[in-house]
Enzyme design. Structure first.
Site, PDB file in Angstrom:
ATOM      1  N   ALA A 168       7.208   8.755  -5.193  1.00 43.13           N
ATOM      2  CA  ALA A 168       5.857   8.274  -4.908  1.00 43.13           C
ATOM      3  C   ALA A 168       4.895   9.404  -4.571  1.00 43.13           C
ATOM      4  O   ALA A 168       3.708   9.309  -4.857  1.00 43.13           O
ATOM      5  CB  ALA A 168       5.891   7.254  -3.778  1.00 43.13           C
ATOM      6  N   THR A 169       5.385  10.483  -3.970  1.00 45.26           N
ATOM      7  CA  THR A 169       4.478  11.601  -3.678  1.00 45.26           C
ATOM      8  C   THR A 169       3.913  12.163  -4.979  1.00 45.26           C
ATOM      9  O   THR A 169       2.711  12.401  -5.099  1.00 45.26           O
ATOM     10  CB  THR A 169       5.212  12.691  -2.876  1.00 45.26           C
ATOM     11  OG1 THR A 169       5.511  12.175  -1.577  1.00 45.26           O
ATOM     12  CG2 THR A 169       4.355  13.936  -2.716  1.00 45.26           C
ATOM     13  N   ASN A 221       3.272   2.576   5.931  1.00 48.17           N
ATOM     14  CA  ASN A 221       4.647   2.974   6.212  1.00 48.17           C
ATOM     15  C   ASN A 221       4.993   2.974   7.693  1.00 48.17           C
ATOM     16  O   ASN A 221       6.157   2.924   8.051  1.00 48.17           O
ATOM     17  CB  ASN A 221       4.903   4.365   5.624  1.00 48.17           C
ATOM     18  CG  ASN A 221       3.827   5.361   6.001  1.00 48.17           C
ATOM     19  OD1 ASN A 221       2.643   5.138   5.743  1.00 48.17           O
ATOM     20  ND2 ASN A 221       4.217   6.436   6.638  1.00 48.17           N
ATOM     21  N   GLN A 267       5.724   1.162  -0.116  1.00 46.85           N
ATOM     22  CA  GLN A 267       6.409   0.272   0.837  1.00 46.85           C
ATOM     23  C   GLN A 267       6.319  -1.190   0.411  1.00 46.85           C
ATOM     24  O   GLN A 267       7.018  -2.031   0.966  1.00 46.85           O
ATOM     25  CB  GLN A 267       5.781   0.425   2.240  1.00 46.85           C
ATOM     26  CG  GLN A 267       5.873   1.822   2.821  1.00 46.85           C
ATOM     27  CD  GLN A 267       7.273   2.177   3.317  1.00 46.85           C
ATOM     28  OE1 GLN A 267       8.155   1.320   3.429  1.00 46.85           O
ATOM     29  NE2 GLN A 267       7.489   3.446   3.624  1.00 46.85           N
ATOM     30  N   SER A 284       8.315   3.893  -5.614  1.00 41.85           N
ATOM     31  CA  SER A 284       9.433   4.780  -5.299  1.00 41.85           C
ATOM     32  C   SER A 284      10.732   3.981  -5.275  1.00 41.85           C
ATOM     33  O   SER A 284      10.760   2.848  -4.812  1.00 41.85           O
ATOM     34  CB  SER A 284       9.203   5.407  -3.927  1.00 41.85           C
ATOM     35  OG  SER A 284      10.345   6.126  -3.546  1.00 41.85           O
ATOM     36  N   ALA A 285      11.813   4.572  -5.776  1.00 44.99           N
ATOM     37  CA  ALA A 285      13.087   3.848  -5.824  1.00 44.99           C
ATOM     38  C   ALA A 285      13.802   3.813  -4.476  1.00 44.99           C
ATOM     39  O   ALA A 285      14.395   2.799  -4.113  1.00 44.99           O
ATOM     40  CB  ALA A 285      14.007   4.480  -6.874  1.00 44.99           C
ATOM     41  N   HIS A 286      13.707   4.907  -3.722  1.00 46.63           N
ATOM     42  CA  HIS A 286      14.561   4.978  -2.522  1.00 46.63           C
ATOM     43  C   HIS A 286      14.046   4.139  -1.358  1.00 46.63           C
ATOM     44  O   HIS A 286      14.705   4.033  -0.337  1.00 46.63           O
ATOM     45  CB  HIS A 286      14.796   6.434  -2.096  1.00 46.63           C
ATOM     46  CG  HIS A 286      13.691   7.061  -1.318  1.00 46.63           C
ATOM     47  ND1 HIS A 286      13.750   7.208   0.047  1.00 46.63           N
ATOM     48  CD2 HIS A 286      12.500   7.554  -1.701  1.00 46.63           C
ATOM     49  CE1 HIS A 286      12.637   7.797   0.461  1.00 46.63           C
ATOM     50  NE2 HIS A 286      11.866   8.009  -0.584  1.00 46.63           N
ATOM     51  N   CYS A 302       6.552  14.145  20.220  1.00 51.14           N
ATOM     52  CA  CYS A 302       7.787  14.903  20.318  1.00 51.14           C
ATOM     53  C   CYS A 302       8.707  14.679  19.127  1.00 51.14           C
ATOM     54  O   CYS A 302       9.613  15.452  18.890  1.00 51.14           O
ATOM     55  CB  CYS A 302       8.534  14.529  21.594  1.00 51.14           C
ATOM     56  SG  CYS A 302       7.756  15.227  23.037  1.00 51.14           S
TER      57      CYS A 302
END
Lengths: 426, 137
Positions: A91-92, A171, A199, A219-221, A346
């Site tokens: 996707a990026t 996301n 998403q 995106s697949a993952h 953090c």
């Protein structure tokens, strides 16, 4: 502390219910592979290894056939045609191709792009780069519920606007933007509409024609498939949308994305979409049930917990809660056999609290206190119960440790305290 | 991020958690950090006015595991020390003891600040108490 004994009891109870630790509940970061997806991919690593661009022998034909089937399956899930699917590395890359590709292709028409402050960095940083090349970008704010204001979008569009890029689902907070309304508005004004739907695809219904989408990133993952493969939907008619390539080479994918196709990955992405087409409705009900169970079991037992973003317009598997007076990273440390994320500074690489939560106007202190639960296909009720118990126990323990909780209970208004912050650290 | 065993131990079994009466003349309170920065430490010391020895110390911390560990350790270290000895505790001593990574050094800085701030609060109380005592005498 006595809580350690309690943790042991919880672990024992979980184990008796068949819960395996650690529990993965961070499905917005990535999802585990669905075994059905892996099974379909496996032949394409060894016996069916051909290059889909090899036109003159059966090795190539077999690979091409598999890619064609995947294209059809993806197209079916989003109401597109198979020729409108361009494969990418994820996707990026799809976001980069859509935004930079439109910017270059339509440079003559205008130089203005509209996006929103809560977009993924793949969109925001791409837009920032374009600003260096003379493009003008409007970053729309969001309302307290995480949704953009359609009137603000309407007012932001000018005759120089070439692209609106707004995500389908966020996301971090899982908030669903009003994609159909945005699409309608863009179509009326003749502006191309791209949506980072990473998403959303496979989780909520997407129909490129009903929603007037011109470009969407997939995106697949994020949908139980392999990492390193994605797609960009590019509308071919009504109107025809074109993007300039950002990767030059052998002219694959109709010249829009050169590079030998990742056949096993593409087969996997296709299978993910086929499963989603079949099971989305049932899965949505299942995930919403789990999410409500988690929400009730946490919020029913703890005071001063705040949900970030709209509950109404939200991905079924997302829950994002701020636990006042407790810092997110210390909470993650306390629930260390549960994999979730925090908006706390953090836990981020930049040591800044979540920009998405800050954009909601929640205040930095609540951003530091947030936990994102990403519930997925393979989570169970017993896991939800364990996670809720651990969260409640840890928040209670950390509040006993928290000077802020003590002050709040004494009736001190924390917003009026003059804090002696240590400036060098921030 | 992996935590050192000592940080995990202080996180799981924080020493000297609690609060003392901040209005007592023997108690010095330090409250440092800010909620929007993600760290707030409250450290309190109870000092024997005759010997200047810190007889008790308590803390409460809002912050990450390293911040909790730094302040927990600080209470352990100041106990039994004189006020002047406690002032010699440096943040890098805490970094070393807890094996804090560079991104967590600010937690140790905050803990040192908390010690100083508590001592300074106690000293202020002592200073304002003395003239009053002189008048009574």
């Amino acid at each position: 502390m006595s809580s350690n004994g309690n943790t042991a009891v919880l672990e024992e109870q979980a184990s008796s219910k068949g819960v395996k630790l650690p529990i993965y509940m961070d499905n917005h970061a990535t999802t585990p592979m669905d075994p059905r997806v892996l099974e379909e991919m496996l032949p394409y690593f060894m016996e069916k290894f051909g290059n889909a661009a090899s036109r003159n022998h059966p090795f190539g034909w077999v690979a091409e056939e598999a890619v064609d089937l995947a294209r059809e399956r993806i197209a079916k899930l989003i109401g597109a045609t198979s020729k409108e699917i361009i494969f990418t590395s994820g996707a990026t890359e799809s976001d980069n191709l859509a935004i930079k590709g439109v910017a270059e292709m339509y440079r003559e028409k205008g130089n203005h792009i509209i996006t929103a402050v809560t977009e993924h960095k793949a969109v925001l940083d791409t837009c920032k780069r374009l600003e260096k090349y003379g493009y003008r970008v409007t970053y729309l704010p969001v309302q307290k519920n995480g949704l953009i204001d359609l009137d603000e979008l309407k007012q932001a569009i000018t005759d120089k606007t070439i692209l609106v890029t707004l995500m389908a689902a966020n996301n971090e907070i899982g908030v669903l933007q009003p994609v159909a309304e945005i699409g309608k508005l863009c179509r009326e004004r003749g502006v191309i509409f791209h949506s980072d739907a990473t998403q959303a695809v496979g989780k909520v219904p997407i129909d490129v024609n009903k929603q007037n989408l011109d470009l969407i990133s997939i995106s697949a993952h994020k949908m139980y498939g392999p990492k390193g493969v994605g797609a960009l939907y590019v509308r071919r008619k009504n109107p025809r949308v074109q993007v300039s390539a950002i990767i030059d080479g052998g002219g694959h994918e109709r010249g829009m994305r050169s590079g030998t196709l990742n056949v096993p990955g593409i087969v996997g992405l296709g299978k993910c979409c086929a499963i989603a087409s079949e099971e989305m409705e049932k899965e949505t009900a299942y995930l919403m049930g789990l999410r409500e169970r988690l929400r009730e079991k946490i919020m029913g037992r703890l005071d001063e917990c705040y949900i970030n973003g709209s509950m109404e317009h939200r991905l079924p598997g997302n829950l994002n809660i701020s636990f006042a007076y407790v810092e997110g990273e210390s909470l993650l440390m306390g629930i260390n056999d549960v994999a979730v994320s925090s908006g706390s500074a953090c836990t981020s690489a930049t040591l800044e609290p979540s920009y998405v939560l800050k954009a909601l106007g929640a205040g930095d202190d609540l951003a530091h206190s947030s936990i994102r639960f990403g519930i997925g296909r393979f989570n169970t009720e017993a896991e939800i119960d364990y996670v809720a118990d651990r969260v409640v126990e840890t928040v209670q323990r950390l509040r006993e440790l928290s000077p802020l909780y003590e002050m709040a209970k004494e009736g001190i208004d924390l917003t009026k305290v003059k804090w002696a912050a240590e400036p060098a650290a921030h | 991020m992996a935590y050192s065993d000592k940080v995990i131990d202080h996180y799981n079994n924080p020493r000297n958690v609690g609060s003392m009466d901040k209005n007592s003349p023997e108690v010095g309170t330090g409250l440092v950090g800010a909620p929007e920065c993600g760290d707030v430490m409250k450290l309190q010391i109870k000092v024997n006015p005759q010997t200047n020895v810190i007889e008790d110390a308590k803390f409460k911390t809002f912050g990450c595991g390293s911040a909790i560990a730094s302040s927990s350790l600080a209470t352990e270290w100041v106990k039994g020390k004189t006020v002047d000895e406690a002032l010699s505790i440096k943040n890098m001593d805490i970094v070393k003891e807890l094996s804090l990574p560079p991104v967590k050094i600010h937690c140790s800085v905050l803990a040192e600040d908390a010690i100083r701030s508590a001592i300074s609060d106690w000293k202020k109380k002592q200073a304002s108490a003395k003239p009053a005592a002189a008048v009574e005498a």
